[in-house]
Scaffold this motif. Sequence first.
Motif, PDB file in Angstrom:
ATOM      1  N   THR A   1       4.432  31.162  88.867  1.00 17.82           N
ATOM      2  CA  THR A   1       5.212  30.351  87.929  1.00 17.82           C
ATOM      3  C   THR A   1       4.339  29.426  87.088  1.00 17.82           C
ATOM      4  O   THR A   1       4.704  29.077  85.967  1.00 17.82           O
ATOM      5  N   HIS A   2       3.164  29.052  87.618  1.00 18.65           N
ATOM      6  CA  HIS A   2       2.311  28.139  86.860  1.00 18.65           C
ATOM      7  C   HIS A   2       0.861  28.601  86.735  1.00 18.65           C
ATOM      8  O   HIS A   2       0.137  28.134  85.872  1.00 18.65           O
ATOM      9  N   THR A   3       0.430  29.526  87.604  1.00 20.17           N
ATOM     10  CA  THR A   3      -0.932  30.076  87.474  1.00 20.17           C
ATOM     11  C   THR A   3      -0.889  31.599  87.605  1.00 20.17           C
ATOM     12  O   THR A   3      -1.372  32.157  88.589  1.00 20.17           O
ATOM     13  N   PRO A   4      -0.307  32.279  86.640  1.00 21.18           N
ATOM     14  CA  PRO A   4      -0.172  33.746  86.735  1.00 21.18           C
ATOM     15  C   PRO A   4      -1.509  34.470  86.776  1.00 21.18           C
ATOM     16  O   PRO A   4      -1.626  35.530  87.378  1.00 21.18           O
ATOM     17  N   THR A   5      -2.537  33.898  86.143  1.00 15.81           N
ATOM     18  CA  THR A   5      -3.846  34.563  86.165  1.00 15.81           C
ATOM     19  C   THR A   5      -4.453  34.556  87.557  1.00 15.81           C
ATOM     20  O   THR A   5      -5.158  35.485  87.944  1.00 15.81           O
ATOM     21  N   VAL A   6      -4.184  33.494  88.332  1.00 22.45           N
ATOM     22  CA  VAL A   6      -4.683  33.443  89.703  1.00 22.45           C
ATOM     23  C   VAL A   6      -4.029  34.529  90.543  1.00 22.45           C
ATOM     24  O   VAL A   6      -4.680  35.194  91.362  1.00 22.45           O
ATOM     25  N   VAL A   7      -2.723  34.738  90.333  1.00 22.76           N
ATOM     26  CA  VAL A   7      -2.020  35.790  91.063  1.00 22.76           C
ATOM     27  C   VAL A   7      -2.619  37.149  90.724  1.00 22.76           C
ATOM     28  O   VAL A   7      -2.799  38.008  91.596  1.00 22.76           O
TER      29      VAL A   7
ATOM     30  N   LEU B   1      -5.679  37.760  89.895  1.00 23.08           N
ATOM     31  CA  LEU B   1      -6.965  37.888  90.570  1.00 23.08           C
ATOM     32  C   LEU B   1      -6.778  38.190  92.055  1.00 23.08           C
ATOM     33  O   LEU B   1      -7.496  39.020  92.627  1.00 23.08           O
ATOM     34  N   VAL B   2      -5.816  37.513  92.677  1.00 27.03           N
ATOM     35  CA  VAL B   2      -5.551  37.766  94.099  1.00 27.03           C
ATOM     36  C   VAL B   2      -5.114  39.216  94.307  1.00 27.03           C
ATOM     37  O   VAL B   2      -5.569  39.892  95.244  1.00 27.03           O
ATOM     38  N   GLU B   3      -4.253  39.713  93.448  1.00 27.54           N
ATOM     39  CA  GLU B   3      -3.812  41.107  93.555  1.00 27.54           C
ATOM     40  C   GLU B   3      -4.978  42.056  93.356  1.00 27.54           C
ATOM     41  O   GLU B   3      -5.065  43.106  94.006  1.00 27.54           O
TER      42      GLU B   3
ATOM     43  N   ILE C   1      -7.028  42.284  96.623  1.00 29.93           N
ATOM     44  CA  ILE C   1      -6.435  43.003  97.756  1.00 29.93           C
ATOM     45  C   ILE C   1      -6.037  44.427  97.391  1.00 29.93           C
ATOM     46  O   ILE C   1      -5.483  45.140  98.210  1.00 29.93           O
ATOM     47  N   THR C   2      -6.333  44.841  96.147  1.00 31.76           N
ATOM     48  CA  THR C   2      -6.081  46.222  95.736  1.00 31.76           C
ATOM     49  C   THR C   2      -7.391  46.980  95.795  1.00 31.76           C
ATOM     50  O   THR C   2      -8.338  46.645  95.068  1.00 31.76           O
ATOM     51  N   PRO C   3      -7.512  47.991  96.645  1.00 34.54           N
ATOM     52  CA  PRO C   3      -8.808  48.619  96.875  1.00 34.54           C
ATOM     53  C   PRO C   3      -9.206  49.667  95.841  1.00 34.54           C
ATOM     54  O   PRO C   3     -10.313  50.169  95.871  1.00 34.54           O
ATOM     55  N   ASP C   4      -8.315  50.000  94.903  1.00 37.97           N
ATOM     56  CA  ASP C   4      -8.583  51.140  94.029  1.00 37.97           C
ATOM     57  C   ASP C   4      -9.642  50.835  92.968  1.00 37.97           C
ATOM     58  O   ASP C   4     -10.497  51.661  92.674  1.00 37.97           O
ATOM     59  N   GLU C   5      -9.581  49.666  92.332  1.00 39.96           N
ATOM     60  CA  GLU C   5     -10.523  49.344  91.269  1.00 39.96           C
ATOM     61  C   GLU C   5     -10.625  47.838  91.111  1.00 39.96           C
ATOM     62  O   GLU C   5      -9.850  47.077  91.688  1.00 39.96           O
ATOM     63  N   GLY C   6     -11.612  47.419  90.282  1.00 40.52           N
ATOM     64  CA  GLY C   6     -11.797  45.993  90.043  1.00 40.52           C
ATOM     65  C   GLY C   6     -12.644  45.349  91.117  1.00 40.52           C
ATOM     66  O   GLY C   6     -13.742  45.810  91.440  1.00 40.52           O
ATOM     67  N   LEU C   7     -12.150  44.267  91.717  1.00 38.86           N
ATOM     68  CA  LEU C   7     -12.860  43.546  92.768  1.00 38.86           C
ATOM     69  C   LEU C   7     -12.142  43.720  94.104  1.00 38.86           C
ATOM     70  O   LEU C   7     -10.930  43.898  94.147  1.00 38.86           O
ATOM     71  N   ALA C   8     -12.887  43.648  95.178  1.00 36.28           N
ATOM     72  CA  ALA C   8     -12.304  43.795  96.512  1.00 36.28           C
ATOM     73  C   ALA C   8     -13.092  42.960  97.501  1.00 36.28           C
ATOM     74  O   ALA C   8     -14.307  42.762  97.351  1.00 36.28           O
ATOM     75  N   ILE C   9     -12.419  42.431  98.500  1.00 36.14           N
ATOM     76  CA  ILE C   9     -13.078  41.686  99.575  1.00 36.14           C
ATOM     77  C   ILE C   9     -13.555  42.686 100.621  1.00 36.14           C
ATOM     78  O   ILE C   9     -12.787  43.523 101.094  1.00 36.14           O
ATOM     79  N   SER C  10     -14.819  42.594 100.977  1.00 40.46           N
ATOM     80  CA  SER C  10     -15.392  43.547 101.920  1.00 40.46           C
ATOM     81  C   SER C  10     -16.307  42.824 102.891  1.00 40.46           C
ATOM     82  O   SER C  10     -16.541  41.613 102.774  1.00 40.46           O
TER      83      SER C  10
END
Length: 357
Positions: free
Chosen positions: A278-284, A286-288, A291-300
């Motif tokens: 509702t107030h920081t959509p860009t943060v959401v 980034l979080v998505e 936690i999405t393993p297909d592309e972009g960034l991932a925690i490992s």
Amino acid sequence: MGPMTRFRSAMHELSDRSEHDLVGIIRMPASRVSPVTSIMRRVIGALLALTATVLIVYLDRDGYRDVNEDGVSFLDAFYYATVSLSTTGYGDITPYSESARLVNILVITPLRVLFLIVLVGTTLEVLTERSRQAFKIQRWRTKVRDHVVVVGYGTKGRSAVSAVLSDGVDPSRIVVVDQDQAMLDAASLLGLVTVHGSGTRSDVLRVAGVPRARSIVVAANRDDSAVLITLTARELAPKAQIVAAVRETENVHLLRQSGANQVVVSSETAGRLLGMATHTPTVVGLVEDLITPDEGLAISEREVEESEIGGSPRHLSDIVLGIVRAGTLYRVDSSEADAIERGDRLLYIRKVTPASD
């Protein structure tokens, strides 16, 4: 026999069955062969059997008698091979020497059987599928160790499997337990081993190899089921890493008391993301992405390199979030994470390259 004795007997009944009895309960991933490839293999096999028979008859043509009594030509050998392998047998060309008859018994008859097997391969494939599955199950049960068991293949279970696969785990080392056959069929298409049954039953979990599993993911649709699955899995696998998902925060302590190492509250996590959006959509976003393993960034997580020992995790080229030391996670801003020690593992952010088609 009392009710409790009958209950315990029923619990062990499934795990004590033979591999043939487990066909239909355990499903091993099938090799992916296209229909065209399967047909071409059968045609090539039939042609090889026919060619071998033609050469055998032609090379020993003096041992065969033709009703025309003009000798056996190559065309006659080809003709005899076709009518012999197809079991037609008109009798106009027959073996009369002892060597020719011996060759027919020892060589051509097995080729005839092979030729018929190729021709009716589809039917035999169905008939032998149960035996092949039983053999695969027996081999899998004797070798499976340190695998991942996912109980429940709904939305949470599928996402968990996707994350495990993105870490490079072989699909054959992931076992999915579910009661929905459609879900199991979808898992099987990914090359996963599937077990049909309720994860709340200890005999089903034994069949899935839980006592020898490295990690167990509990992704049940109901919190009470998650508690019972976790409790049963912990009894079977005292040292396994058990991660469970629940809908309500109030049930977290039940999961931990049942033996879960980690508990994820699905409703609370989703609620936090909704609130942040509702107030920081860009943060959401980034979080998505994390936690999405297909592309972009991932925690490992990875082992530390020899050159990194003694240094600070803040000075590495990777973005390090924390250090895992002796099974305990220390955030990168804690004093315990000032220097990297031998045997540590780094929790970091890595870039994921999309797989090409």
